[in-house]
Design a protein around this motif. Structure first.
Motif, PDB file in Angstrom:
ATOM      1  N   VAL A   5       0.653  -1.288  -0.068  1.00 57.20           N
ATOM      2  CA  VAL A   5      -0.008  -0.025   0.076  1.00 57.20           C
ATOM      3  C   VAL A   5       0.733   1.134  -0.005  1.00 57.20           C
ATOM      4  CG1 VAL A   5      -1.433   1.159   1.161  1.00 57.20           C
ATOM      5  CG2 VAL A   5      -2.082  -1.112   0.945  1.00 57.20           C
ATOM      6  N   LEU A   6       1.981   1.129   0.873  1.00 58.42           N
ATOM      7  CA  LEU A   6       2.765   2.636   0.768  1.00 58.42           C
ATOM      8  C   LEU A   6       3.637   2.734  -0.197  1.00 58.42           C
ATOM      9  CD1 LEU A   6       3.870   2.116   4.804  1.00 58.42           C
ATOM     10  CD2 LEU A   6       2.335   3.884   3.698  1.00 58.42           C
ATOM     11  N   PHE A   7       4.004   1.454  -0.874  1.00 60.79           N
ATOM     12  CA  PHE A   7       4.642   1.849  -2.293  1.00 60.79           C
ATOM     13  C   PHE A   7       3.794   2.411  -3.369  1.00 60.79           C
ATOM     14  CE2 PHE A   7       5.964   0.161  -6.303  1.00 60.79           C
ATOM     15  CZ  PHE A   7       7.165   0.700  -6.687  1.00 60.79           C
ATOM     16  N   LYS A   8       2.580   1.894  -3.425  1.00 61.07           N
ATOM     17  CA  LYS A   8       1.487   2.196  -4.268  1.00 61.07           C
ATOM     18  C   LYS A   8       1.228   3.774  -4.163  1.00 61.07           C
ATOM     19  CE  LYS A   8      -1.701   1.523  -7.960  1.00 61.07           C
ATOM     20  NZ  LYS A   8      -1.207   1.241  -8.922  1.00 61.07           N
ATOM     21  N   TYR A  63      -1.369 -14.257  -4.547  1.00 62.97           N
ATOM     22  CA  TYR A  63      -0.905 -12.858  -4.696  1.00 62.97           C
ATOM     23  C   TYR A  63       0.586 -12.853  -4.462  1.00 62.97           C
ATOM     24  CZ  TYR A  63      -0.773  -7.894  -3.676  1.00 62.97           C
ATOM     25  OH  TYR A  63      -0.536  -6.637  -3.896  1.00 62.97           O
ATOM     26  N   LYS A  64       1.047 -13.797  -4.005  1.00 59.72           N
ATOM     27  CA  LYS A  64       2.839 -13.690  -3.720  1.00 59.72           C
ATOM     28  C   LYS A  64       3.399 -13.545  -5.091  1.00 59.72           C
ATOM     29  CE  LYS A  64       6.209 -16.261  -1.688  1.00 59.72           C
ATOM     30  NZ  LYS A  64       6.640 -17.516  -0.989  1.00 59.72           N
ATOM     31  N   GLU A  65       2.833 -14.124  -6.444  1.00 63.93           N
ATOM     32  CA  GLU A  65       3.319 -13.686  -7.557  1.00 63.93           C
ATOM     33  C   GLU A  65       3.069 -12.111  -8.193  1.00 63.93           C
ATOM     34  OE1 GLU A  65       1.151 -16.937  -7.409  1.00 63.93           O
ATOM     35  OE2 GLU A  65       3.074 -17.734  -6.486  1.00 63.93           O
ATOM     36  N   LYS A  66       2.104 -11.576  -7.353  1.00 64.23           N
ATOM     37  CA  LYS A  66       1.791 -10.309  -8.119  1.00 64.23           C
ATOM     38  C   LYS A  66       2.165  -9.174  -7.204  1.00 64.23           C
ATOM     39  CE  LYS A  66      -2.368 -12.437  -9.912  1.00 64.23           C
ATOM     40  NZ  LYS A  66      -2.005 -12.797 -11.055  1.00 64.23           N
ATOM     41  N   VAL A  67       2.834  -9.438  -6.130  1.00 56.96           N
ATOM     42  CA  VAL A  67       3.287  -8.253  -5.153  1.00 56.96           C
ATOM     43  C   VAL A  67       4.071  -7.343  -5.950  1.00 56.96           C
ATOM     44  CG1 VAL A  67       2.955  -9.415  -3.065  1.00 56.96           C
ATOM     45  CG2 VAL A  67       5.262  -9.601  -4.342  1.00 56.96           C
ATOM     46  N   LEU A  68       4.074  -6.025  -5.603  1.00 60.96           N
ATOM     47  CA  LEU A  68       4.950  -4.779  -6.105  1.00 60.96           C
ATOM     48  C   LEU A  68       6.344  -5.026  -5.380  1.00 60.96           C
ATOM     49  CD1 LEU A  68       2.313  -2.179  -6.225  1.00 60.96           C
ATOM     50  CD2 LEU A  68       3.093  -3.450  -8.119  1.00 60.96           C
ATOM     51  N   PHE A  83      -6.974  -0.291  -3.817  1.00 57.78           N
ATOM     52  CA  PHE A  83      -6.475  -1.226  -4.911  1.00 57.78           C
ATOM     53  C   PHE A  83      -5.624  -2.465  -4.701  1.00 57.78           C
ATOM     54  CE2 PHE A  83      -2.887  -1.842  -7.895  1.00 57.78           C
ATOM     55  CZ  PHE A  83      -3.486  -2.079  -9.130  1.00 57.78           C
ATOM     56  N   ILE A  84      -4.896  -2.328  -3.630  1.00 56.03           N
ATOM     57  CA  ILE A  84      -4.245  -3.374  -3.167  1.00 56.03           C
ATOM     58  C   ILE A  84      -4.838  -4.396  -2.710  1.00 56.03           C
ATOM     59  CG2 ILE A  84      -2.285  -4.292  -1.483  1.00 56.03           C
ATOM     60  CD1 ILE A  84      -1.085  -2.669  -4.102  1.00 56.03           C
ATOM     61  N   ILE A  85      -5.905  -3.876  -1.688  1.00 56.49           N
ATOM     62  CA  ILE A  85      -6.834  -5.125  -1.113  1.00 56.49           C
ATOM     63  C   ILE A  85      -7.552  -5.656  -2.095  1.00 56.49           C
ATOM     64  CG2 ILE A  85      -8.719  -5.463   0.245  1.00 56.49           C
ATOM     65  CD1 ILE A  85      -6.330  -4.770   1.754  1.00 56.49           C
ATOM     66  N   GLN A  86      -8.316  -5.047  -3.138  1.00 56.87           N
ATOM     67  CA  GLN A  86      -9.049  -5.846  -4.233  1.00 56.87           C
ATOM     68  C   GLN A  86      -8.058  -6.839  -4.992  1.00 56.87           C
ATOM     69  OE1 GLN A  86     -10.711  -2.552  -6.354  1.00 56.87           O
ATOM     70  NE2 GLN A  86     -12.615  -2.180  -5.115  1.00 56.87           N
TER      71      GLN A  86
END
Length: 100
Positions: free
Chosen positions: A6-9, A62-67, A35-38
């Motif tokens: 979230v903080l990165f986004k 979600y591990k494969e989608k982290v920023l 955005f991140i929660i969804q």
């Protein structure tokens, strides 16, 4: 992992105090949280080793989608990500993209 994402986004430095945020920062934070929660929910969450399973017994992806969480380099500028402990939890962040 969610705090890092979230903080990165939102492009907010994890060491900022709430009193240091401006009104636009709060708006950015709310937008990033949604955005991140969804995104995490759509992916079935983040399954840590030996941890959370979906009702059908599968792991969340979600591990494969982290920023940034668990990554070595920033997806925006490719700078090495910093890893710091805040409140006894690891936080991944980019010193270049999250300056403020």
């Amino acid at each position: 992992y969610l705090a890092s994402e979230v903080l990165f986004k939102a492009r907010l430095n994890p060491f900022l105090m709430p009193s240091e945020l401006e009104k636009k920062d709060y708006a950015s934070l709310v937008k990033a949280i949604k955005f991140i929660i969804q995104k995490a929910l759509k992916a079935g969450g983040f399954s840590f080793a030996g941890g959370y399973l979906l009702p059908d017994g599968s792991y969340g992806n979600y591990k494969e989608k982290v920023l940034v969480y668990g990554k070595d380099n920033c997806p925006n500028c490719q700078a090495p990500l910093a890893k710091d402990f805040i409140a006894e939890r690891i936080t991944y962040w980019c010193k270049h993209c999250q300056k403020k």
